[in-house]
Design a protein around this motif. Structure first.
Motif, PDB file in Angstrom:
ATOM      1  N   VAL A 147      -8.371   2.292   1.055  1.00 43.80           N
ATOM      2  CA  VAL A 147      -7.702   3.047  -0.009  1.00 43.80           C
ATOM      3  C   VAL A 147      -8.756   3.849  -0.781  1.00 43.80           C
ATOM      4  N   ASN A 148      -8.318   4.869  -1.489  1.00 41.81           N
ATOM      5  CA  ASN A 148      -9.243   5.638  -2.331  1.00 41.81           C
ATOM      6  C   ASN A 148      -8.688   5.879  -3.735  1.00 41.81           C
ATOM      7  N   ASP A 149      -7.596   5.161  -4.071  1.00 42.08           N
ATOM      8  CA  ASP A 149      -7.010   5.303  -5.408  1.00 42.08           C
ATOM      9  C   ASP A 149      -6.369   3.975  -5.809  1.00 42.08           C
ATOM     10  N   TYR A 199       0.838  -1.194   0.000  1.00 42.12           N
ATOM     11  CA  TYR A 199       0.000   0.000   0.000  1.00 42.12           C
ATOM     12  C   TYR A 199       0.878   1.252   0.000  1.00 42.12           C
ATOM     13  N   TYR A 200       0.253   2.349  -0.378  1.00 42.94           N
ATOM     14  CA  TYR A 200       0.930   3.651  -0.383  1.00 42.94           C
ATOM     15  C   TYR A 200      -0.003   4.654   0.276  1.00 42.94           C
ATOM     16  N   ALA A 201       0.535   5.449   1.198  1.00 38.69           N
ATOM     17  CA  ALA A 201      -0.237   6.516   1.846  1.00 38.69           C
ATOM     18  C   ALA A 201       0.482   7.836   1.618  1.00 38.69           C
ATOM     19  N   THR A 202      -0.214   8.788   1.077  1.00 30.97           N
ATOM     20  CA  THR A 202       0.410  10.071   0.775  1.00 30.97           C
ATOM     21  C   THR A 202      -0.683  11.119   0.627  1.00 30.97           C
ATOM     22  N   ILE A 218       0.365  -1.253 -10.210  1.00 29.24           N
ATOM     23  CA  ILE A 218      -0.322  -0.198  -9.472  1.00 29.24           C
ATOM     24  C   ILE A 218      -0.371  -0.547  -7.986  1.00 29.24           C
ATOM     25  N   ILE A 219      -0.008   0.398  -7.152  1.00 29.00           N
ATOM     26  CA  ILE A 219      -0.045   0.206  -5.700  1.00 29.00           C
ATOM     27  C   ILE A 219      -1.322   0.836  -5.146  1.00 29.00           C
ATOM     28  N   PRO A 220      -2.182   0.064  -4.488  1.00 27.79           N
ATOM     29  CA  PRO A 220      -3.378   0.644  -3.873  1.00 27.79           C
ATOM     30  C   PRO A 220      -2.975   1.742  -2.882  1.00 27.79           C
ATOM     31  N   SER A 221      -3.619   2.900  -2.999  1.00 18.75           N
ATOM     32  CA  SER A 221      -3.152   4.080  -2.264  1.00 18.75           C
ATOM     33  C   SER A 221      -4.282   4.785  -1.532  1.00 18.75           C
ATOM     34  N   TYR A 222      -3.911   5.467  -0.461  1.00 18.13           N
ATOM     35  CA  TYR A 222      -4.831   6.420   0.158  1.00 18.13           C
ATOM     36  C   TYR A 222      -4.229   7.807  -0.007  1.00 18.13           C
TER      37      TYR A 222
END
Length: 271
Positions: free
Chosen positions: A227-229, A40-43, A239-243
């Motif tokens: 996540v929202n992206d 996951y990715y958070a940014t 693609i990394i699921p991201s918030y």
């Protein structure tokens, strides 16, 4: 495993070990590239950071009502060429500003509008200052010389270097070009108060941290992280699921509510 990477390429053994043990990895604020271990990715919405900066310039320079017969003169600075985030910061801003460049409403006298030309190694204030000093010399920018209306800067460290160079060239608050920024660093906010930086994007680290806590909590319960992206961020392995948290801009008109009333800074820190 939550990783706020400075150099993601230096973490190969750690990431490989996490993947072998099926440990979820959350990349915090900077995407770790070329690793299948990243779950996951958070940014913050980094493309929106760029569009907010671009929209601010459009508004403050009145670009919608100008023509090529009355252009604005602008230079461009972004961050480290190895940082994936500049593709979004600079890309978002240029998506807003390029139509005005193509119409001649924005003129970049140096011609340095490509990402590689505008990049600043290590996001260095010193490197940005050197480049701006060179642009001042080669283009004759001065309060009573060649006109300079704005300098697009992707963040506050590059903006600070540009500001230093312009101050050394004789500019002051009465004639300072519009300078954008990002992070609402203390130096940048002080510059806003002194009239030598127009705005900075505020990415409240408390918002991002609390969202990552939610993601970790979900994973600890055996659930998927919120996540929202699921379309934007490809780290080279997919693609990394991201918030993505929402950024906002701060300037002289709203900094008090945004930064002081919210408890992010105290008034004493900005003196």
């Amino acid at each position: 495993l939550v990783i706020a990477a400075i150099d993601g390429s230096a973490l190969k053994n750690t990431l490989d070990g996490a993947r072998k043990k099926n440990i979820p990895v959350i990349a915090y604020d900077r995407l770790i590239m070329n690793s299948k271990a990243v779950s996951y990715y958070a940014t913050f919405d980094n493309y929106k950071v760029g569009t907010l900066q671009g929209d601010y310039l459009v508004d403050k320079l009145g670009l919608k009502s100008r023509s090529a017969s009355d252009p604005v003169y602008m230079e461009f600075f972004t961050g480290d060429p190895g940082d994936n985030n500049i593709n979004f910061f600079f890309g978002g801003a240029m998506d807003v500003l390029t139509p005005y460049l193509e119409k001649g409403v924005i003129v970049c006298p140096s011609g340095q509008t490509a990402k590689a030309q505008a990049a600043t190694l290590n996001w260095s204030t010193e490197e940005a200052q050197k480049r701006m000093e060179n642009l001042i010399t080669s283009n004759g920018y001065a309060p009573k010389g060649k006109k300079l209306d704005a300098v697009y800067c992707s963040n506050d460290s590059t903006a600070n270097g540009v500001t230093n160079a312009l101050l050394d060239a004789g500019y002051d608050a009465s004639n300072f070009p519009i300078i954008t920024g990002q992070d609402c660093d203390i130096v940048a906010v002080k510059n806003m108060l002194q009239g030598t930086q127009a705005m900075s994007i505020f990415k409240d680290t408390r918002t991002l941290a609390s969202k990552v806590v939610e993601m970790v909590d979900a994973l600890m319960q055996g659930k998927k992280a919120p996540v929202n992206d699921t379309k934007t961020y490809d780290n080279g392995t997919g693609i990394i699921p991201s918030y993505l948290c929402d950024p906002v801009f701060g300037d002289i008109n709203n900094y008090k509510t945004l930064l002081i009333d919210s408890g992010y800074y105290t008034e004493a820190e900005l003196r």
